[in-house]
Motif scaffolding. Sequence first.
Motif, mmCIF file in Angstrom:
data_model
loop_
_atom_site.group_PDB
_atom_site.id
_atom_site.type_symbol
_atom_site.label_atom_id
_atom_site.label_comp_id
_atom_site.label_asym_id
_atom_site.label_seq_id
_atom_site.Cartn_x
_atom_site.Cartn_y
_atom_site.Cartn_z
ATOM 1 N N ALA A 147 0.836 -1.203 0.000
ATOM 2 C CA ALA A 147 0.000 0.000 0.000
ATOM 3 C C ALA A 147 0.873 1.258 0.000
ATOM 4 O O ALA A 147 0.588 2.215 -0.733
ATOM 5 C CB ALA A 147 -0.928 -0.004 1.207
ATOM 6 N N GLU A 148 1.930 1.258 0.806
ATOM 7 C CA GLU A 148 2.832 2.414 0.831
ATOM 8 C C GLU A 148 3.537 2.584 -0.508
ATOM 9 O O GLU A 148 3.708 3.707 -0.984
ATOM 10 C CB GLU A 148 3.856 2.263 1.957
ATOM 11 C CG GLU A 148 3.269 2.433 3.337
ATOM 12 C CD GLU A 148 4.270 2.137 4.440
ATOM 13 O OE1 GLU A 148 5.439 1.799 4.131
ATOM 14 O OE2 GLU A 148 3.885 2.245 5.609
ATOM 15 N N GLU A 150 2.377 1.595 -3.471
ATOM 16 C CA GLU A 150 1.379 2.074 -4.429
ATOM 17 C C GLU A 150 1.102 3.561 -4.218
ATOM 18 O O GLU A 150 0.951 4.312 -5.177
ATOM 19 C CB GLU A 150 0.069 1.277 -4.292
ATOM 20 C CG GLU A 150 0.182 -0.167 -4.715
ATOM 21 C CD GLU A 150 0.527 -0.336 -6.190
ATOM 22 O OE1 GLU A 150 0.067 0.479 -7.018
ATOM 23 O OE2 GLU A 150 1.257 -1.285 -6.510
ATOM 24 N N LYS A 151 1.053 3.979 -2.971
ATOM 25 C CA LYS A 151 0.803 5.389 -2.659
ATOM 26 C C LYS A 151 1.941 6.267 -3.179
ATOM 27 O O LYS A 151 1.705 7.350 -3.710
ATOM 28 C CB LYS A 151 0.654 5.556 -1.148
ATOM 29 C CG LYS A 151 0.247 6.934 -0.722
ATOM 30 C CD LYS A 151 0.056 6.980 0.784
ATOM 31 C CE LYS A 151 -0.309 8.374 1.235
ATOM 32 N NZ LYS A 151 -0.452 8.453 2.687
ATOM 33 N N ARG A 152 3.184 5.793 -3.043
ATOM 34 C CA ARG A 152 4.333 6.565 -3.519
ATOM 35 C C ARG A 152 4.413 6.608 -5.037
ATOM 36 O O ARG A 152 4.882 7.586 -5.602
ATOM 37 C CB ARG A 152 5.636 5.957 -2.981
ATOM 38 C CG ARG A 152 5.910 6.247 -1.544
ATOM 39 C CD ARG A 152 7.344 5.880 -1.174
ATOM 40 N NE ARG A 152 7.790 4.601 -1.708
ATOM 41 C CZ ARG A 152 7.744 3.436 -1.063
ATOM 42 N NH1 ARG A 152 7.239 3.405 0.147
ATOM 43 N NH2 ARG A 152 8.204 2.336 -1.616
ATOM 44 N N THR A 154 1.828 6.073 -7.326
ATOM 45 C CA THR A 154 0.626 6.450 -8.055
ATOM 46 C C THR A 154 0.765 7.879 -8.558
ATOM 47 O O THR A 154 1.148 8.779 -7.830
ATOM 48 C CB THR A 154 -0.624 6.363 -7.141
ATOM 49 O OG1 THR A 154 -0.614 5.107 -6.488
ATOM 50 C CG2 THR A 154 -1.888 6.507 -7.934
#
Length: 167
Positions: A147-148, A150-152, A154
């Motif tokens: 998740a981290e 993907e957040k970075r 995206t």
Amino acid sequence: MSAENGKNGIPDTLAGPRPEPLRFYGTTWVDHDHGYTARRAGLAAGSLAVAAAACFVLRVAYQGLQIADIGSFVSLLMIVMFAICSALAFRHTWSGFTSRPDPDRQASMRGLLAIGFVGSLLAYFFRTFTEAPGEKLHREEYEKARAEYEKRTTRRSGNPSKKRRGK
């Protein structure tokens, strides 16, 4: 440089964090594939068989103490020591499946865990009924890392030319 599969330079593996392998399971715990269920069943049976063999060895040791006729107090002390150490080892091993153990505490409990090895084997046996031992902890850490990542990585959505600019 990542490994390529020979098809137009497409990477063979996904970018980003990789799952941490579990002992005896590798990374099969991620998708429950490549014999994951058979490994769980085999390891459950194996850990129970080793625990039973260990109890047999402890019984032979107890009979050796009876033959030596060292007294009922020492025999009782040995039984209580193995029971308490096994219970503590069970609890420590069981909690180690859901949280990372403190390295200092782990080092200080090494002797106790060695004496109570039957408890650790039984904890491993019972845990294999619900999951690969440690799977829940590793899955939480892996999903958080994904998740981290993907957040970075995206990108922002929308047309950047329509972005409001402050004057």
